[in-house]
Design a protein around this motif. Structure first.
Motif, PDB file in Angstrom:
ATOM      1  N   ASN A  55       0.856  -1.185   0.000  1.00  0.00           N
ATOM      2  CA  ASN A  55       0.000   0.000   0.000  1.00  0.00           C
ATOM      3  C   ASN A  55       0.886   1.227   0.000  1.00  0.00           C
ATOM      4  O   ASN A  55       1.709   1.404   0.913  1.00  0.00           O
ATOM      5  CB  ASN A  55      -0.910   0.016   1.224  1.00  0.00           C
ATOM      6  CG  ASN A  55      -1.913  -1.119   1.210  1.00  0.00           C
ATOM      7  OD1 ASN A  55      -2.889  -1.094   0.471  1.00  0.00           O
ATOM      8  ND2 ASN A  55      -1.655  -2.145   2.043  1.00  0.00           N
ATOM      9  N   ILE A  56       0.738   2.087  -1.019  1.00  0.00           N
ATOM     10  CA  ILE A  56       1.571   3.282  -1.152  1.00  0.00           C
ATOM     11  C   ILE A  56       0.676   4.516  -1.122  1.00  0.00           C
ATOM     12  O   ILE A  56      -0.283   4.603  -1.896  1.00  0.00           O
ATOM     13  CB  ILE A  56       2.372   3.259  -2.470  1.00  0.00           C
ATOM     14  CG1 ILE A  56       3.278   2.015  -2.514  1.00  0.00           C
ATOM     15  CG2 ILE A  56       3.194   4.523  -2.627  1.00  0.00           C
ATOM     16  CD1 ILE A  56       4.048   1.882  -3.811  1.00  0.00           C
ATOM     17  N   PRO A  57       0.962   5.474  -0.230  1.00  0.00           N
ATOM     18  CA  PRO A  57       0.140   6.694  -0.165  1.00  0.00           C
ATOM     19  C   PRO A  57       0.422   7.613  -1.363  1.00  0.00           C
ATOM     20  O   PRO A  57       1.562   7.685  -1.846  1.00  0.00           O
ATOM     21  CB  PRO A  57       0.585   7.337   1.142  1.00  0.00           C
ATOM     22  CG  PRO A  57       1.993   6.865   1.327  1.00  0.00           C
ATOM     23  CD  PRO A  57       2.036   5.472   0.773  1.00  0.00           C
ATOM     24  N   VAL A  58      -0.613   8.312  -1.837  1.00  0.00           N
ATOM     25  CA  VAL A  58      -0.479   9.297  -2.922  1.00  0.00           C
ATOM     26  C   VAL A  58      -0.855  10.653  -2.358  1.00  0.00           C
ATOM     27  O   VAL A  58      -2.001  10.861  -1.912  1.00  0.00           O
ATOM     28  CB  VAL A  58      -1.381   8.948  -4.121  1.00  0.00           C
ATOM     29  CG1 VAL A  58      -1.227   9.986  -5.220  1.00  0.00           C
ATOM     30  CG2 VAL A  58      -1.034   7.561  -4.645  1.00  0.00           C
ATOM     31  N   SER A  59       0.069  11.603  -2.338  1.00  0.00           N
ATOM     32  CA  SER A  59      -0.164  12.919  -1.751  1.00  0.00           C
ATOM     33  C   SER A  59      -0.635  13.942  -2.766  1.00  0.00           C
ATOM     34  O   SER A  59      -1.267  14.933  -2.410  1.00  0.00           O
ATOM     35  CB  SER A  59       1.114  13.434  -1.090  1.00  0.00           C
ATOM     36  OG  SER A  59       1.605  12.483  -0.178  1.00  0.00           O
ATOM     37  N   GLU A  60      -0.272  13.748  -4.024  1.00  0.00           N
ATOM     38  CA  GLU A  60      -0.660  14.697  -5.069  1.00  0.00           C
ATOM     39  C   GLU A  60      -1.087  13.939  -6.309  1.00  0.00           C
ATOM     40  O   GLU A  60      -0.523  12.895  -6.631  1.00  0.00           O
ATOM     41  CB  GLU A  60       0.514  15.622  -5.421  1.00  0.00           C
ATOM     42  CG  GLU A  60       0.946  16.544  -4.290  1.00  0.00           C
ATOM     43  CD  GLU A  60       2.064  17.472  -4.722  1.00  0.00           C
ATOM     44  OE1 GLU A  60       2.467  17.400  -5.909  1.00  0.00           O
ATOM     45  OE2 GLU A  60       2.533  18.255  -3.879  1.00  0.00           O
ATOM     46  N   ASN A  61      -2.099  14.488  -6.997  1.00  0.00           N
ATOM     47  CA  ASN A  61      -2.490  13.903  -8.271  1.00  0.00           C
ATOM     48  C   ASN A  61      -1.323  14.011  -9.249  1.00  0.00           C
ATOM     49  O   ASN A  61      -0.582  14.994  -9.256  1.00  0.00           O
ATOM     50  CB  ASN A  61      -3.705  14.639  -8.848  1.00  0.00           C
ATOM     51  CG  ASN A  61      -4.944  14.452  -7.985  1.00  0.00           C
ATOM     52  OD1 ASN A  61      -5.049  13.491  -7.244  1.00  0.00           O
ATOM     53  ND2 ASN A  61      -5.887  15.377  -8.087  1.00  0.00           N
ATOM     54  N   GLY A  62      -1.179  13.000 -10.087  1.00  0.00           N
ATOM     55  CA  GLY A  62      -0.102  13.063 -11.057  1.00  0.00           C
ATOM     56  C   GLY A  62       0.126  11.739 -11.755  1.00  0.00           C
ATOM     57  O   GLY A  62      -0.445  10.708 -11.389  1.00  0.00           O
ATOM     58  N   THR A  63       0.982  11.784 -12.757  1.00  0.00           N
ATOM     59  CA  THR A  63       1.348  10.571 -13.485  1.00  0.00           C
ATOM     60  C   THR A  63       2.678  10.062 -12.934  1.00  0.00           C
ATOM     61  O   THR A  63       3.678  10.785 -12.921  1.00  0.00           O
ATOM     62  CB  THR A  63       1.481  10.853 -14.989  1.00  0.00           C
ATOM     63  OG1 THR A  63       0.227  11.353 -15.474  1.00  0.00           O
ATOM     64  CG2 THR A  63       1.835   9.585 -15.745  1.00  0.00           C
ATOM     65  N   TYR A  64       2.662   8.834 -12.459  1.00  0.00           N
ATOM     66  CA  TYR A  64       3.823   8.265 -11.801  1.00  0.00           C
ATOM     67  C   TYR A  64       4.204   6.918 -12.437  1.00  0.00           C
ATOM     68  O   TYR A  64       3.418   6.321 -13.187  1.00  0.00           O
ATOM     69  CB  TYR A  64       3.560   8.042 -10.302  1.00  0.00           C
ATOM     70  CG  TYR A  64       3.225   9.308  -9.544  1.00  0.00           C
ATOM     71  CD1 TYR A  64       4.230  10.148  -9.101  1.00  0.00           C
ATOM     72  CD2 TYR A  64       1.900   9.639  -9.271  1.00  0.00           C
ATOM     73  CE1 TYR A  64       3.934  11.306  -8.387  1.00  0.00           C
ATOM     74  CE2 TYR A  64       1.588  10.790  -8.562  1.00  0.00           C
ATOM     75  CZ  TYR A  64       2.604  11.624  -8.128  1.00  0.00           C
ATOM     76  OH  TYR A  64       2.315  12.760  -7.434  1.00  0.00           O
ATOM     77  N   ILE A  65       5.411   6.461 -12.081  1.00  0.00           N
ATOM     78  CA  ILE A  65       5.914   5.168 -12.534  1.00  0.00           C
ATOM     79  C   ILE A  65       6.114   4.279 -11.300  1.00  0.00           C
ATOM     80  O   ILE A  65       6.682   4.723 -10.298  1.00  0.00           O
ATOM     81  CB  ILE A  65       7.244   5.316 -13.287  1.00  0.00           C
ATOM     82  CG1 ILE A  65       7.060   6.161 -14.548  1.00  0.00           C
ATOM     83  CG2 ILE A  65       7.820   3.937 -13.653  1.00  0.00           C
ATOM     84  CD1 ILE A  65       8.362   6.534 -15.226  1.00  0.00           C
ATOM     85  N   LEU A  66       5.665   3.041 -11.368  1.00  0.00           N
ATOM     86  CA  LEU A  66       5.922   2.075 -10.307  1.00  0.00           C
ATOM     87  C   LEU A  66       7.147   1.235 -10.678  1.00  0.00           C
ATOM     88  O   LEU A  66       7.214   0.695 -11.785  1.00  0.00           O
ATOM     89  CB  LEU A  66       4.723   1.159 -10.076  1.00  0.00           C
ATOM     90  CG  LEU A  66       3.547   1.749  -9.301  1.00  0.00           C
ATOM     91  CD1 LEU A  66       2.442   0.707  -9.174  1.00  0.00           C
ATOM     92  CD2 LEU A  66       3.971   2.216  -7.925  1.00  0.00           C
ATOM     93  N   PHE A  67       8.108   1.141  -9.729  1.00  0.00           N
ATOM     94  CA  PHE A  67       9.324   0.376  -9.948  1.00  0.00           C
ATOM     95  C   PHE A  67       9.391  -0.696  -8.860  1.00  0.00           C
ATOM     96  O   PHE A  67       9.366  -0.387  -7.668  1.00  0.00           O
ATOM     97  CB  PHE A  67      10.553   1.289  -9.874  1.00  0.00           C
ATOM     98  CG  PHE A  67      11.867   0.589 -10.121  1.00  0.00           C
ATOM     99  CD1 PHE A  67      12.154   0.037 -11.368  1.00  0.00           C
ATOM    100  CD2 PHE A  67      12.810   0.474  -9.121  1.00  0.00           C
ATOM    101  CE1 PHE A  67      13.357  -0.608 -11.592  1.00  0.00           C
ATOM    102  CE2 PHE A  67      14.016  -0.167  -9.335  1.00  0.00           C
ATOM    103  CZ  PHE A  67      14.285  -0.703 -10.591  1.00  0.00           C
ATOM    104  N   VAL A  68       9.513  -1.998  -9.263  1.00  0.00           N
ATOM    105  CA  VAL A  68       9.424  -3.115  -8.335  1.00  0.00           C
ATOM    106  C   VAL A  68      10.727  -3.904  -8.355  1.00  0.00           C
ATOM    107  O   VAL A  68      11.240  -4.254  -9.428  1.00  0.00           O
ATOM    108  CB  VAL A  68       8.237  -4.037  -8.689  1.00  0.00           C
ATOM    109  CG1 VAL A  68       8.027  -5.081  -7.600  1.00  0.00           C
ATOM    110  CG2 VAL A  68       6.973  -3.229  -8.900  1.00  0.00           C
ATOM    111  N   GLU A  69      11.255  -4.218  -7.151  1.00  0.00           N
ATOM    112  CA  GLU A  69      12.493  -4.987  -7.024  1.00  0.00           C
ATOM    113  C   GLU A  69      12.337  -6.037  -5.936  1.00  0.00           C
ATOM    114  O   GLU A  69      11.627  -5.834  -4.948  1.00  0.00           O
ATOM    115  CB  GLU A  69      13.667  -4.074  -6.638  1.00  0.00           C
ATOM    116  CG  GLU A  69      14.072  -3.067  -7.685  1.00  0.00           C
ATOM    117  CD  GLU A  69      15.217  -2.200  -7.178  1.00  0.00           C
ATOM    118  OE1 GLU A  69      16.346  -2.378  -7.667  1.00  0.00           O
ATOM    119  OE2 GLU A  69      14.983  -1.376  -6.278  1.00  0.00           O
ATOM    120  N   SER A  70      13.039  -7.177  -6.114  1.00  0.00           N
ATOM    121  CA  SER A  70      13.124  -8.203  -5.084  1.00  0.00           C
ATOM    122  C   SER A  70      14.341  -9.062  -5.357  1.00  0.00           C
ATOM    123  O   SER A  70      14.687  -9.321  -6.515  1.00  0.00           O
ATOM    124  CB  SER A  70      11.865  -9.081  -5.059  1.00  0.00           C
ATOM    125  OG  SER A  70      11.946 -10.022  -4.005  1.00  0.00           O
TER     126      SER A  70
END
Length: 809
Positions: A55-70
């Motif tokens: 679960n990731i909080p969003v503070s401002e509207n906008g276009t974002y990129i999700l980056f996933v690592e493991s």
């Protein structure tokens, strides 16, 4: 767990799951970053929980990129997407694929299997094993293909007890003192993985006919402060360990401390020796009946520091402090009867024996390593200095009493302090000649220095005092230097197969001094050329075929060479042999592996090994034996000898089958035929068929409750002078994870329906046979508690300082 950037108020939330692309199981501790579209900077992020949810909080509207690592998976960057600060955003399901490493035409999937079959070694990921939790290293070793462990903790690899043991790739003098004790004093909770190399390449030391076993301790590479605690209370072994890791950017520190206690236990022993005195034409029967009470302990601690400078330079320093020891108190009744050649009794001698013995070892290991990488991929330079020093002491007191008068007529008091130091200097360089051709070269110098003193006091029956006995006391200085150079070449042969061919040269220099031999034996230096060949062909995406050959050497240790005569038991004397020659081995192996993906894996390997100058314990019977001013009657003397030739032909079948997502079955069958040719006595030749079988069943009742059953059987084995017993054991374990899988409680039971293991042994030779039985206490019930703690920091790596000079190629 969620990390929020400063200045942001949590309102809208991006939710989702991260799963494995093959098993579709959730991935815990995967990091999910929210990146700004224009700057690609990290805004905030989260780490997945046990169910793979983030679960990731969003503070401002906008276009974002999700980056996933493991760890063990290829990183994934999702396409830009509009997220809102108010209301619920779309649920996002993310699938990660395993990271793949390519070695010529060979593809190896990283880190998810219990057993990994790599080009020149097999890796057993001990952290994933359940039933050995709470145990010691030998509990893990018995589960590895081609490895077997007997009831006393002695380890064999592919049927050979000549094994080069390493810890984190480095030698330790502790292994030279008493390997079985050391391995049974290291808690399993301290082990990350174990590497088994049956056919080592030219880069590795030539020592060890069976191969190399490398024990990898736990070292965390995760940023932040974290660690683990493990405590085990059991009726046979009790142990505990603490691991702590601190890592920030390019700097990391790992520290550990662990301890193990073998709870005192009593082992009954009976023995009957029938011998022939051909000169007097008499038969002597010696019966010994008694018991011994044994106790063992071990404490280890260590600290490692590593630092990476300018991305290309890695420095690491490690220090460890180890204490091992044991004590053994034995009582024994002895009955010796002589008969003439007509079977008539000539008389009986009754006696008893009391023995107290102890061993202690303090070992300190230091190492410094430097690794340099370059802009050119796969070019690498490694340099290391590793030192190990131990102070050890063996002591024993034995007193023989005439019965029924109970008067002491013989006794010795022996103290045997010693020091052993070993230093190795290693340099390795790898150069990629082309995209598919790699050259490796390097060298090593190993310096070993051993000092040992045996001070023996003999009982004076008339006065009851002990006086220094010069005929039994001795001292030795033993120096050994090994200088080695090697070269290895990796290259493809058209599209048929990939090859790794190497040649190692070792020069051995010896300077021994033994105080109690009439004339010092000159030990000339000798050269050893050690070739190795690996051929591997990938039949398809799932099947791989491997063929390999290596030459190995077993140098006799100073304890085998030391001519000190141990008369603690005057009926059974042991001594060393300063005339031993190195043993040479040649080993061929053919292997086939089949990857069933999420269904598991299957491996078959066949091998042939030829040993020349085979070193084995050898027993000779003497009706009478003068040692100094004392003549020992009806005595068996055990020493090491170059027996002759030994041939082994065998096959190992291993399967790891995931029948359902919750139920796994793992089996290992090792079969081999052995032929021994005794050049000391042409009438003594042994041929035997040996087998070792084990099975492991594991079932996940839920996401937090798992159970496991492990059963193991070793067949009897025949050696040049005798038959040694079979050995079977079974373990049942259950583990319940608590505190969001940060903690766990495990219950284990081993051989719970039988207190003892009966171990009958038969040894024979010219004019004697010995039949003995030990009743070894083996039943164990225990409970283990493990807790993982710490805070994982979510930070974007710092950019490199572009003002610094670029690395020089």
């Amino acid at each position: 767990m969620v990390w929020k950037s400063a200045g942001y108020a949590q309102s809208g939330v991006i939710s989702g799951t991260v799963k494995d692309s093959v098993s579709l199981q959730p991935i815990e501790y995967a990091s999910v970053s929210l990146l700004a579209l224009k700057t690609n900077k990290t805004i905030t992020g989260a780490v997945t929980d046990a169910k793979g949810v983030f679960n990731i909080p969003v503070s401002e509207n906008g276009t974002y990129i999700l980056f996933v690592e493991s760890i063990g998976y290829s990183a994934l960057k999702l396409p830009p997407k509009l997220f809102k600060k108010e209301g619920q955003n779309d649920q996002i399901n993310i699938i990660l694929s395993h990271k793949v490493a390519s070695l010529q035409a060979v593809t190896i999937v990283e880190g998810q299997k219990l057993v990994e079959n790599k080009l020149d070694k097999m890796v057993f990921n001990a952290e994933k094993d359940l039933s050995s939790q709470g145990g010691v290293v030998t509990d893990i070793l018995k589960k590895i293909p081609q490895v077997s462990v007997d009831v006393d903790g002695n380890v064999e690899l592919a049927g050979s007890s000549s094994i080069r043991f390493l810890i984190d790739g480095k030698p330790s003098t502790a292994f030279g003192s008493n390997i079985a004790d050391v391995l049974q004093s290291i808690p399993a909770s301290q082990i990350k993985s174990i590497e088994v190399i049956t056919n080592p390449g030219a880069k590795y030391d030539a020592e060890g006919l069976g191969g190399i076993i490398n024990i990898i301790l736990k070292h965390s590479m995760v940023k932040g402060i974290n660690g683990s605690v493990s405590l085990t209370a059991a009726s046979r072994n009790e142990n505990g360990s603490l691991n702590l890791s601190v890592r920030n950017g390019n700097f990391g520190v790992n520290a550990f401390v662990n301890g193990n206690v073998r709870v005192p236990a009593t082992t009954p022993l009976t023995s009957t020796r029938i011998s022939q005195d051909t000169s007097l034409k008499q038969q002597v029967i010696l019966n010994q009946d008694g018991s011994s009470r044994f106790y063992r302990y071990g404490v280890q601690s260590g600290l490692s520091i590593d630092y990476t400078l300018r991305k290309r330079n890695n420095f690491s320093f490690t220090v460890s402090d180890n204490h091992f020891g044991n004590s053994n108190n034995a009582l024994q009744d002895q009955n010796q009867t002589s008969f003439d050649n007509q079977g008539a009794s000539l008389g009986t001698i009754l006696s008893s024996s009391e023995t107290q013995s102890g061993f202690s070892l303090h070992s300190i290991n230091l190492s410094f390593d430097y690794k340099r990488t370059f802009n050119k991929e796969d070019r690498e330079l490694n340099f290391g200095i590793h030192t190990s020093t131990d102070h050890n002491n063996f002591n024993s007191v034995n007193t023989q009493f005439n019965q029924p008068a109970d008067t002491a007529y013989y006794g010795t008091n022996n103290t045997n302090p010693g020091t052993e130091a070993e230093t190795e200097i290693v340099l390795d360089y790898t150069e990629p000649i082309s995209k598919k051709v790699t050259l490796g070269v390097g060298g090593k110098m190993v310096f070993t220095d051993i000092h040992s003193v045996s001070n023996v006091l003999s009982l004076q029956p008339a006065t009851g005092t002990y006086l220094y006995d010069s005929t039994l006391s001795n001292y030795l200085n033993y120096r050994q230097q090994v200088y080695a150079l090697y070269s290895e070449l990796n290259f493809p042969v058209s599209t048929w197969f990939d090859a790794k061919i190497g040649l190692r040269y070792e020069r051995t220099e010896l300077t021994p001094f033994f105080s109690d031999i009439p004339q010092q034996v000159a030990e000339p230096g000798y050269n050893t050329w050690v070739p190795s060949v690996f051929l591997i062909r990938k039949l398809n995406d799932k099947q791989t075929l491997k063929l390999s050959y290596s030459k190995r050497i077993e140098r006799p240790g100073y304890r085998e060479l030391n001519p000190f005569i141990n008369t603690t038991d005057p009926y059974n004397i042991t001594t060393g042999n300063p005339y031993l020659q190195p043993e040479i081995g040649h080993r061929f192996e053919l292997g086939w592996s089949y990857d069933l993906n999420s269904g598991g894996s299957f491996m078959i390997s066949a091998f042939y090994r030829l040993n020349q100058n085979d070193i084995q314990p050898y027993v000779v019977y003497y009706p009478s034996l003068p040692v100094g001013d004392t003549v020992y009657k009806n005595v068996a003397v055990s020493t090491s000898e170059n027996i002759g030739t030994e041939k082994n032909l065998g096959v190992n079948l291993f399967s790891d089958l995931h029948l359902t997502p919750a139920f796994n079955v793992r089996t290992n069958i090792f079969l081999f035929y052995r032929q021994g040719i005794n050049t000391l006595d042409s009438n003594m030749k042994v041929e035997s068929f040996n087998y070792r079988i084990n099975m492991n069943l594991s079932y996940n009742f839920s996401s937090t409750l798992a159970g496991e059953f492990f059963a193991n059987f070793n067949s009897p084995r025949n050696e040049i002078q005798g038959k040694y017993p079979s050995f079977s054991s079974y373990t049942l374990a259950f583990r319940k994870q608590i505190w969001k899988k940060k903690g766990s409680i495990a219950l284990t039971g081993t051989n719970i329906f039988s207190e003892y293991l009966n171990q009958p042994t038969e040894i024979f030779g010219p004019n004697f046979t010995v039949n003995s039985t030990r009743k070894i206490p083996f039943r164990s019930i225990g409970i283990n508690f493990t807790w993982k703690f710490g805070k994982l920091e979510f930070k974007k790596p710092k950019p490199e300082n572009t003002d610094l000079a670029a690395p020089v190629e």
